[in-house]
Design an enzyme around this catalytic site. Structure first.
Site, mmCIF file in Angstrom:
data_model
loop_
_atom_site.group_PDB
_atom_site.id
_atom_site.type_symbol
_atom_site.label_atom_id
_atom_site.label_comp_id
_atom_site.label_asym_id
_atom_site.label_seq_id
_atom_site.Cartn_x
_atom_site.Cartn_y
_atom_site.Cartn_z
ATOM 1 N N GLY A 9 0.850 -1.214 -0.102
ATOM 2 C CA GLY A 9 0.088 0.089 0.069
ATOM 3 C C GLY A 9 0.769 1.342 -0.004
ATOM 4 N N ASN A 102 -1.051 1.228 12.682
ATOM 5 C CA ASN A 102 -1.505 2.243 13.621
ATOM 6 C C ASN A 102 -2.377 1.631 14.763
ATOM 7 O OD1 ASN A 102 -1.028 4.764 12.394
ATOM 8 N ND2 ASN A 102 -2.510 4.335 10.762
ATOM 9 N N LYS A 181 1.525 8.173 19.470
ATOM 10 C CA LYS A 181 0.798 8.153 18.226
ATOM 11 C C LYS A 181 -0.590 7.683 18.231
ATOM 12 C CE LYS A 181 0.879 8.216 13.556
ATOM 13 N NZ LYS A 181 1.413 7.261 12.611
ATOM 14 N N ASN A 189 -7.898 11.061 13.228
ATOM 15 C CA ASN A 189 -8.567 10.378 12.171
ATOM 16 C C ASN A 189 -9.894 10.434 12.238
ATOM 17 O OD1 ASN A 189 -6.613 8.967 10.265
ATOM 18 N ND2 ASN A 189 -5.629 8.387 12.040
ATOM 19 N N ASN A 199 -7.127 18.290 8.093
ATOM 20 C CA ASN A 199 -6.513 18.048 9.585
ATOM 21 C C ASN A 199 -6.744 19.470 9.991
ATOM 22 O OD1 ASN A 199 -6.232 15.325 8.841
ATOM 23 N ND2 ASN A 199 -4.026 15.499 9.056
#
Length: 301
Positions: A9, A102, A181, A189, A199
């Site tokens: 990806g 993530n 994170k 998100n 954002n």
């Protein structure tokens, strides 16, 4: 030193492109067609007005045999389960794994891997995949990595040989690194995905900002964070520095893909349940994203 990258990806293509400058890279794709296109045309990476082509060896992940010196797992968290078994089977050959998912929901899955050295990382680059072999590097950042299990030496060796324009920084505490994170992912998100905004809107719109702060405080309560001002400043800084970016979750929703909501807000909800804490904002956002996934994908009960 041979580097294997499972997942082609945006992040997989980005890592393959840069690491191919100093390593022999084997990229393992989901499909035979993508592997063939990469082998024929290379990976085209675009950054601003610049572009370059990187050539790597690509093959479908079904051909992965665990023979690389260091393997980087760059699939989404919800895709991880399907490759855990092959990794467990082949880990006798490959001793070093770096996982770049993530959230923190995947940490429990990694307990079943018997490889000698397991590392986890967080990626702060912005990347957008276009087609099978094109990636836009639209946000230059860094990669942080830490030891989950085993010795640090292989990770240090990787870090020392990585191109200077694509650094990997080693952190002492994997949990602190991932919590940093997680907070960012858990706020930016889902909010941008639900609101359909870039954002920067989260700090430019006073009402969105109030929601951001309230969500932040709820997350801090679950994680038991001290020095909350420092963590909030980090979130605001990232919103400012990536003001024109669309979050990965927003892009997933728009493309009708599954999101990593389970690894991010799902993890926080599990932690809240263990502590018997009420988290109405996180729970609401979680269900809204799951509903968006269902609407965009056409999945109905």
């Amino acid at each position: 030193m041979k580097i294997g990258i499972i997942g082609a990806g945006s992040i997989g293509l980005l890592f393959a492109s840069y690491l191919s400058k100093t390593f022999e890279v084997n990229l393992y794709t989901r499909t035979v067609e993508q592997a063939a296109e990469i082998n024929q045309y290379g990976i085209l990476i675009k950054k601003g007005s610049e572009q370059s082509i990187a050539f790597v060896n690509a093959c479908p992940v079904t051909e992965w045999a665990g023979l690389d010196d260091f393997t980087i797992i760059a699939v989404k968290q919800y895709q991880l389960q399907s490759i855990i078994e092959p990794i467990r089977f082949q880990s006798i050959f490959c001793e070093n794994f770096l996982f770049l998912q993530n959230g923190m929901g995947h940490l429990k899955l990694l307990e079943n891997i018997q490889a000698k050295n397991l590392f986890v990382g967080t990626v702060e680059h912005g990347a957008l995949k276009q087609g099978s072999n094109v990636v836009f590097h639209n946000g230059v950042g860094i990669t942080n990595a830490a030891v989950l299990k085993g010795k640090i030496e292989p990770l240090r060796h990787l870090s020392e040989l990585t191109p200077k324009e694509f650094p990997i920084f080693i952190k002492k505490d994997y949990r602190e690194m991932m919590v940093n994170k997680l907070i960012v992912n858990a706020i930016i998100n889902p909010l941008t995905a639900i609101l359909g905004v870039k954002n920067g809107a989260l700090i430019q719109n006073q009402y969105y900002y109030k929601v951001l702060v309230n969500l932040f405080l709820e997350i801090c309560n679950i994680l038991g964070l001290e020095n909350q001002e420092m963590y909030l400043e980090q979130v605001l800084k990232i919103c400012k520095n990536t003001a024109n970016n669309r979050s990965s979750m927003l892009k997933d929703i728009e493309a009708g893909r599954l999101t990593e909501i389970e690894a991010i807000l799902g993890y926080l909800l599990d932690e809240a349940a263990k502590q018997k804490k009420h988290t109405p904002q996180i729970e609401t956002l979680y269900y809204l994203i799951k509903g968006k996934e269902q609407d965009e994908r056409g999945d109905h009960l």
